[in-house]
Design a protein around this motif. Structure first.
Motif, PDB file in Angstrom:
ATOM      1  N   PHE B  62      10.007  21.921 -31.197  1.00  0.00           N
ATOM      2  CA  PHE B  62       9.441  21.791 -29.851  1.00  0.00           C
ATOM      3  C   PHE B  62       8.875  20.401 -29.578  1.00  0.00           C
ATOM      4  CE2 PHE B  62       9.004  26.369 -30.778  1.00  0.00           C
ATOM      5  CZ  PHE B  62       9.749  26.864 -29.725  1.00  0.00           C
ATOM      6  N   ILE B  63       8.960  19.543 -30.572  1.00  0.00           N
ATOM      7  CA  ILE B  63       8.198  18.302 -30.503  1.00  0.00           C
ATOM      8  C   ILE B  63       8.710  17.341 -29.424  1.00  0.00           C
ATOM      9  CG2 ILE B  63       9.311  16.652 -32.079  1.00  0.00           C
ATOM     10  CD1 ILE B  63       6.693  16.678 -33.638  1.00  0.00           C
ATOM     11  N   LYS B  64      10.026  17.329 -29.214  1.00  0.00           N
ATOM     12  CA  LYS B  64      10.562  16.303 -28.323  1.00  0.00           C
ATOM     13  C   LYS B  64      10.105  16.461 -26.881  1.00  0.00           C
ATOM     14  CE  LYS B  64      14.212  13.895 -28.713  1.00  0.00           C
ATOM     15  NZ  LYS B  64      15.629  13.490 -28.674  1.00  0.00           N
ATOM     16  N   LYS B  65       9.945  17.723 -26.448  1.00  0.00           N
ATOM     17  CA  LYS B  65       9.586  17.943 -25.041  1.00  0.00           C
ATOM     18  C   LYS B  65       8.084  18.004 -24.795  1.00  0.00           C
ATOM     19  CE  LYS B  65      13.652  19.554 -22.853  1.00  0.00           C
ATOM     20  NZ  LYS B  65      14.457  20.656 -22.361  1.00  0.00           N
ATOM     21  N   ALA B  66       7.297  18.007 -25.892  1.00  0.00           N
ATOM     22  CA  ALA B  66       5.851  18.196 -25.724  1.00  0.00           C
ATOM     23  C   ALA B  66       5.197  16.930 -25.186  1.00  0.00           C
ATOM     24  CB  ALA B  66       5.251  18.581 -27.073  1.00  0.00           C
ATOM     25  N   ALA B  67       4.028  17.132 -24.539  1.00  0.00           N
ATOM     26  CA  ALA B  67       3.266  16.002 -24.019  1.00  0.00           C
ATOM     27  C   ALA B  67       2.704  15.202 -25.202  1.00  0.00           C
ATOM     28  CB  ALA B  67       2.143  16.512 -23.124  1.00  0.00           C
ATOM     29  N   LYS B  68       2.918  13.895 -25.207  1.00  0.00           N
ATOM     30  CA  LYS B  68       2.548  13.062 -26.358  1.00  0.00           C
ATOM     31  C   LYS B  68       1.256  12.288 -26.051  1.00  0.00           C
ATOM     32  CE  LYS B  68       6.896  13.546 -28.213  1.00  0.00           C
ATOM     33  NZ  LYS B  68       7.579  14.101 -27.084  1.00  0.00           N
ATOM     34  N   PRO B  69       0.478  11.953 -27.072  1.00  0.00           N
ATOM     35  CA  PRO B  69       0.675  12.323 -28.466  1.00  0.00           C
ATOM     36  C   PRO B  69       0.528  13.827 -28.672  1.00  0.00           C
ATOM     37  CG  PRO B  69      -1.403  11.149 -28.165  1.00  0.00           C
ATOM     38  CD  PRO B  69      -0.706  11.108 -26.866  1.00  0.00           C
ATOM     39  N   VAL B  70       1.324  14.346 -29.586  1.00  0.00           N
ATOM     40  CA  VAL B  70       1.338  15.788 -29.806  1.00  0.00           C
ATOM     41  C   VAL B  70       0.921  16.100 -31.238  1.00  0.00           C
ATOM     42  CG1 VAL B  70       3.836  15.625 -30.276  1.00  0.00           C
ATOM     43  CG2 VAL B  70       2.827  17.848 -29.816  1.00  0.00           C
ATOM     44  N   GLY B  71       0.074  17.117 -31.352  1.00  0.00           N
ATOM     45  CA  GLY B  71      -0.271  17.607 -32.681  1.00  0.00           C
ATOM     46  C   GLY B  71       0.671  18.742 -33.015  1.00  0.00           C
ATOM     47  N   VAL B  72       1.178  18.751 -34.230  1.00  0.00           N
ATOM     48  CA  VAL B  72       2.081  19.838 -34.575  1.00  0.00           C
ATOM     49  C   VAL B  72       1.666  20.445 -35.916  1.00  0.00           C
ATOM     50  CG1 VAL B  72       3.790  18.234 -35.571  1.00  0.00           C
ATOM     51  CG2 VAL B  72       4.508  20.520 -34.866  1.00  0.00           C
ATOM     52  N   VAL B  73       1.619  21.763 -35.921  1.00  0.00           N
ATOM     53  CA  VAL B  73       1.249  22.482 -37.134  1.00  0.00           C
ATOM     54  C   VAL B  73       2.491  22.601 -38.012  1.00  0.00           C
ATOM     55  CG1 VAL B  73       0.403  24.687 -38.041  1.00  0.00           C
ATOM     56  CG2 VAL B  73      -0.557  23.750 -35.923  1.00  0.00           C
ATOM     57  N   VAL B  74       2.430  22.023 -39.202  1.00  0.00           N
ATOM     58  CA  VAL B  74       3.598  22.086 -40.078  1.00  0.00           C
ATOM     59  C   VAL B  74       3.251  22.604 -41.471  1.00  0.00           C
ATOM     60  CG1 VAL B  74       5.012  20.311 -38.966  1.00  0.00           C
ATOM     61  CG2 VAL B  74       3.351  19.634 -40.698  1.00  0.00           C
ATOM     62  N   LYS B  75       4.163  23.375 -41.993  1.00  0.00           N
ATOM     63  CA  LYS B  75       4.151  23.742 -43.405  1.00  0.00           C
ATOM     64  C   LYS B  75       4.825  22.592 -44.147  1.00  0.00           C
ATOM     65  CE  LYS B  75       6.717  27.493 -42.523  1.00  0.00           C
ATOM     66  NZ  LYS B  75       6.890  27.642 -41.071  1.00  0.00           N
ATOM     67  N   GLY B  76       4.727  22.592 -45.454  1.00  0.00           N
ATOM     68  CA  GLY B  76       5.354  21.520 -46.236  1.00  0.00           C
ATOM     69  C   GLY B  76       6.839  21.423 -45.958  1.00  0.00           C
ATOM     70  N   CYS B  77       7.490  22.570 -45.818  1.00  0.00           N
ATOM     71  CA  CYS B  77       8.939  22.567 -45.598  1.00  0.00           C
ATOM     72  C   CYS B  77       9.287  22.040 -44.204  1.00  0.00           C
ATOM     73  CB  CYS B  77       9.494  23.975 -45.790  1.00  0.00           C
ATOM     74  SG  CYS B  77       8.565  25.254 -44.928  1.00  0.00           S
ATOM     75  N   ASP B  78       8.463  22.410 -43.194  1.00  0.00           N
ATOM     76  CA  ASP B  78       8.709  21.936 -41.825  1.00  0.00           C
ATOM     77  C   ASP B  78       8.514  20.424 -41.752  1.00  0.00           C
ATOM     78  OD1 ASP B  78       8.765  24.649 -41.294  1.00  0.00           O
ATOM     79  OD2 ASP B  78       6.730  24.696 -40.491  1.00  0.00           O
TER      80      ASP B  78
END
Lengths: 277, 323, 346
Positions: B62-78
């Motif tokens: 979802f990162i490309k369309k989000a309003a930036k700067p964007v925080g993203v919750v990631v697991k190690g694999c993501d």
């Protein structure tokens, strides 16, 4: 047309090809089906087997039958392929489809025709029919614009219409140049400048969606009621017979319930006018 | 440590201090056995964020369309897919705030539906308890077995993210991981060509060409996909086992050396085609040929975007390698 | 039309009889646990142990890909050949939601023009439904269509009861089919009928529906696709086709020609309105570039436009679009929030 199968096209021969603009050609095709009977505002499905199928508005009045005109802008795969064809070659057609312009209701009224670019194609049958039955209608005013002088379609006919009884033709281009000494400016602005009276008049418009939107605004400003404004939403259609689900507009399908709608109907179906996007 | 609480506090601070304009995380919906993506802009909405063993989805998509700067919750694999997007200049490092979460593993999509011990309707909550996954139901608490986790979790070497701006869930920061384990690939490799063909044609006979695999893939960012191209038409829209397989072969070649084995394609597939096996096979080949481990070093050049004189010739694959 | 009892032991014989009416299609569990309707299965492979299949039976009537006709270019024209008529279908084990989907498609495909391919298959098919004793929590067929208490679209509905099935003929065709195999069926006893009523009551109670569907048409008019509600609503969508392709009541298709230059076929394939290319027109105009606008389109079509045009909501409450959505987008949650949403007017 195959009686039980609306998807099967029949063959039609191309009789004549006219270059209208750098990307629009008019194809005169021969319809052999004696039962074929279309009305101004209707469209047909044009097939180029191998390339595909697309809806194309019929740009000639029924009086021209057994041939009819298809004015086609090169825009996608099918139209691109059609542009490669010459007289003597065949295309597939099925139709005619869609709700036509209610020309019977317009008798004795003044007609204000407002077209932009290829949008004049579905309006041309109205003009042809009205000129043919001149006594049935009031004044005929044609306002037509295109991006540039070279992009104006039906150039010869526009001249003929200018000389027709009770007919005024106003042309405009977004960007002039060359030998153009006519009006320069967008269609909606020119319309406001001309300020036609809404009295006993029907305004019919077709063109790029953005033009239609501004024309509607301009007409409203000049006190045309939504019922007096008619447009044709030649968009989103695919199968032409209300089955593929693509051209939904509220609870209507453009292909079978339109493509001709009054502005009043559109306001009901699409309150935020996203239909005209 | 309560990861969800930790996450909410961090998210609220980031949004209210203006460090980010939006945050992509997980939220609960109507059903205790599903999570949904949450894309929030208001600090107050941070209260809806959670992180649980149902945090399966790779939110990097979802990162490309989000309003930036964007925080993203990631697991190690993501995180690996995010690193790939950084490498490929799809997002600038300054535009993304990496909210890394330590993760003990997430459940397979159908693990809860098929568990004979309880019915989906009885599930009240799914929680992580000291590295174990617990399901709380109206008829008691159940610990989920290891094989209920996604395949990638069972061979995971990135429980803690190795690159982040915020670390949720505490613990030691992760180390740059080695290549993923490519689970299941060896078994397919052992098949004869005929068996492989039969296996995949059978699997692809289920495909309905919904494109969920492509749409969910964080690395499928092309504006115009070759599969939709109409002129020339490389792939038809038809459902046909060969056409379906062909469509995936294109994707495999396109993602070889970029695919980070996050498993999002397989997770999104509604008809259960084990797509990870295909994509992992390509990833494994690239790793063996070029020693490239995708999605680890943001400064590294992806294998297929570089050329070195010492790169192995493809003779090695043509000569008897079991592709 | 009267309900009959089919002993479990007679099921095989009955299915064998039904095979003479056409190709039998029934749910089969595959090695990895995937359950799908398959044509002509061995009796031993048919499973009754399923909540529902991932893929609805729609695909047997409106296949994902279907050749409308084959063509060949010849001197001065082209030859067109239509496919031969197919064997009639007997579909066993259809859940009520999927049968109801056919009812929706019946209406969608017979308006001003009729789709001959769908209609022909449908006319020749026999649909045998199996009552759903344990709906999934995401199911809402009773809430949206009252299916548990008023099934639609099937010819026969089987209620699994102790020792067999209560067979309820829902159509004349179904009644006739049961009549043809009288020997296999028995008169039901009062206990079986009571068990059936209790089963229906329990299944209805297991479902929850949080939306008053009758309010939706007005609301869709009030909050058009350009509303911020829809913009936010669409954010978590990945724009795949799962919700439409697994929907028992979705009809949309696109048509393309596949040809070698001389001969080929015109094929129609399912299309999803969630694809950003769906509404895009030649020339590049895109009336619905935003995900939220596409959600509005899908939901208004199903819950406002279809009731107005076809006198029926085009959703059967099967819950697949919730369960298999990669983001688990919840249609009921969306509609509920939508009804509660009030636009802040500046």
């Amino acid at each position: 047309m195959s009686a039980d199968n609306p998807y099967i096209p029949f063959t039609a021969e191309i009789m004549k090809v006219t270059d209208e603009t750098p990307d629009i050609k008019t194809f005169e095709i021969n319809i052999t089906d004696p039962d074929w009977n279309h009305k101004p505002g209707q469209f047909l499905e044009l097939s180029l087997l191998g390339a595909g199928e697309c809806p194309i508005s019929i740009s000639s009045a029924p009086i021209q039958l057994p041939t009819l005109d298809l004015s086609i802008k090169r825009a996608g795969i099918v139209t691109e392929a059609v542009h490669q064809l010459y007289p003597g070659e065949v295309v597939g057609v099925r139709g005619p489809y869609g709700r036509p312009f209610p020309m019977e209701e317009w008798r004795s009224k003044n007609l204000l025709i407002i077209g932009g670019g290829i949008g004049l194609a579905p309006l041309r049958p109205i003009i042809q029919q009205a000129l043919c039955q001149r006594e049935l209608y009031g004044d005929l005013t044609i306002l037509y614009g295109a991006r540039s002088p070279a992009d104006l379609v039906f150039k010869e006919e526009l001249k003929e219409w200018e000389g027709a009884p009770g007919t005024d033709v106003y042309l405009t281009v977004d960007k002039g140049g060359g030998e153009w000494d006519g009006h320069v400016g967008f269609v909606p602005a020119y319309l406001e400048e001309l300020g036609p009276s809404p009295e006993n008049t029907v305004a019919v418009t077709c063109g790029p969606p953005i033009m239609i939107r501004f024309v509607l605004k301009a007409l409203e400003k000049m006190n045309f009621t939504p019922e007096q404004i008619i447009t044709t939403l030649e968009m989103k259609m695919q199968c032409g017979v209300g089955l593929c689900g693509r051209c939904g507009l509220g609870d209507k399908y453009i292909c079978i319930d339109g493509p001709v709608f009054s502005y009043a109907e559109i306001l009901k179906l699409s309150p935020d006018l996203s239909a005209l996007k | 440590m309560d990861k969800s609480k930790n996450l909410r506090e961090t998210a609220k601070t980031l949004l209210s201090e203006g460090a980010v304009k939006s945050i992509i995380g997980y939220k609960k919906g109507r059903f205790p056995f599903y999570l949904q993506p949450a894309i929030i802009k208001d600090p107050e909405e941070a209260a809806s964020l959670v992180f649980t063993p149902l945090s399966r989805q790779n939110l990097v998509s979802f990162i490309k369309k989000a309003a930036k700067p964007v925080g993203v919750v990631v697991k190690g694999c993501d995180l690996r897919s995010l690193v790939d997007l950084l490498q490929e200049h799809q997002i600038g490092r300054g535009d993304v705030r990496i909210i890394g979460v330590t993760c003990a593993g997430v459940l397979k999509g159908d693990a809860l539906e098929h568990d004979p011990r309880f019915k989906p309707a009885e599930i009240k909550d799914v929680v992580e308890d000291d590295g174990r996954i617990k399901v709380i139901t109206s008829s008691g608490e159940f610990e989920m077995p290891e094989d209920s986790m996604m395949e990638k979790c069972r061979s995971c070497s990135v429980h803690a993210p190795y690159l982040y701006d915020d670390l949720i869930g505490g613990g030691e920061p992760g180390k740059a991981p080695g290549p993923p384990a490519y689970p299941g690939v060896e078994e397919i490799e052992k098949m004869t060509p005929g068996e492989k063909r039969a296996f995949w044609l059978d699997m692809f006979s289920r495909c309905i060409r919904c494109n969920a695999c492509r749409q969910a893939c964080p690395l499928c960012f092309c504006e115009e996909c070759v599969m939709d191209e109409a002129k020339p038409r490389w792939v038809t829209a038809e459902v046909d086992p060969v056409e379906n397989l062909f469509a995936h072969l294109i994707r495999i070649y396109h993602s070889a050396g970029r695919c980070v084995s996050c498993g999002e394609c397989e997770r999104a597939c509604p008809v259960g085609i084990p797509l990870s096996l295909l994509y992992n096979k390509a990833a494994k080949e690239v790793n063996e040929l070029f020693g490239y481990n995708p999605g680890v070093d943001p400064e590294a050049q992806p294998a297929m975007l570089t050329y070195r004189l010492e790169d192995p010739e493809c003779k090695s694959c043509l000569g008897g390698r079991n592709l | 039309m009267n309900m009959k009892f089919l002993p479990a032991a007679s099921l095989k014989d009955w299915l064998d009889l039904l095979r003479s009416h056409g190709t039998l299609i029934a749910p089969v569990k595959e090695k990895d646990g995937f359950i799908a309707f398959r044509p002509d299965p061995d009796f031993e492979d048919i499973t009754l142990d399923y909540q529902n299949t991932v893929r609805p039976i729609r695909e047997f009537f409106l296949p994902h890909s279907e050749t409308l006709f084959n063509f060949e270019t010849v001197q001065n024209g082209f030859d067109i050949e239509r496919n031969k008529p197919e064997e009639p279908l007997v579909i066993f084990g259809v859940r009520l939601c999927d049968a109801c989907g056919l009812e929706a498609l019946d209406r969608a495909f017979s308006g001003k023009y009729t789709d001959p391919y769908y209609t022909e298959r449908r006319k020749n098919a026999l649909i045998i439904s199996l009552f759903c004793t344990e709906p999934h929590p995401a199911c809402f067929c009773e809430g949206v269509q009252k299916l548990m208490t008023g099934p639609k679209g099937a010819d026969i509905l089987l209620y699994p009861v102790e020792g067999g099935f209560l067979a309820d003929p829902l159509s004349e065709k179904g009644d006739k089919i049961i009549g043809e195999s009288k020997k296999l069926f028995k008169e039901p006893d009062a206990e079986q009928l009571k068990a059936k009523d209790a089963m229906v009551e329990k299944a209805v109670g297991a479902q929850s529906c949080i939306v008053d569907f009758s309010l939706l048409p007005e609301k869709f008019k009030e909050l058009p696709p350009s509303s911020p509600f829809w913009r936010e609503e669409g954010e978590g969508c990945v724009s795949c086709g799962v919700c439409s392709f697994l929907c028992p009541a979705c009809q949309c298709f696109s048509v393309q020609d596949i040809s070698d230059g001389k001969s080929g076929k015109r094929v129609r394939c399912w299309a999803t309105c969630q694809d950003c290319r769906f509404a895009k027109m030649a020339g590049g105009i895109d009336p619905r570039p935003e995900k939220g606008e596409r959600h509005y389109h899908r939901l208004s079509h199903k819950f406002a436009d279809a009731p107005a045009r076809n006198d029926m909501i085009f959703c059967t409450g099967c819950g697949r679009c919730i369960r298999y959505c990669p983001s688990h987008h919840d249609v009921l949650e969306t509609l509920k929030k939508f009804l509660e949403y009030e636009e802040v007017k500046p």
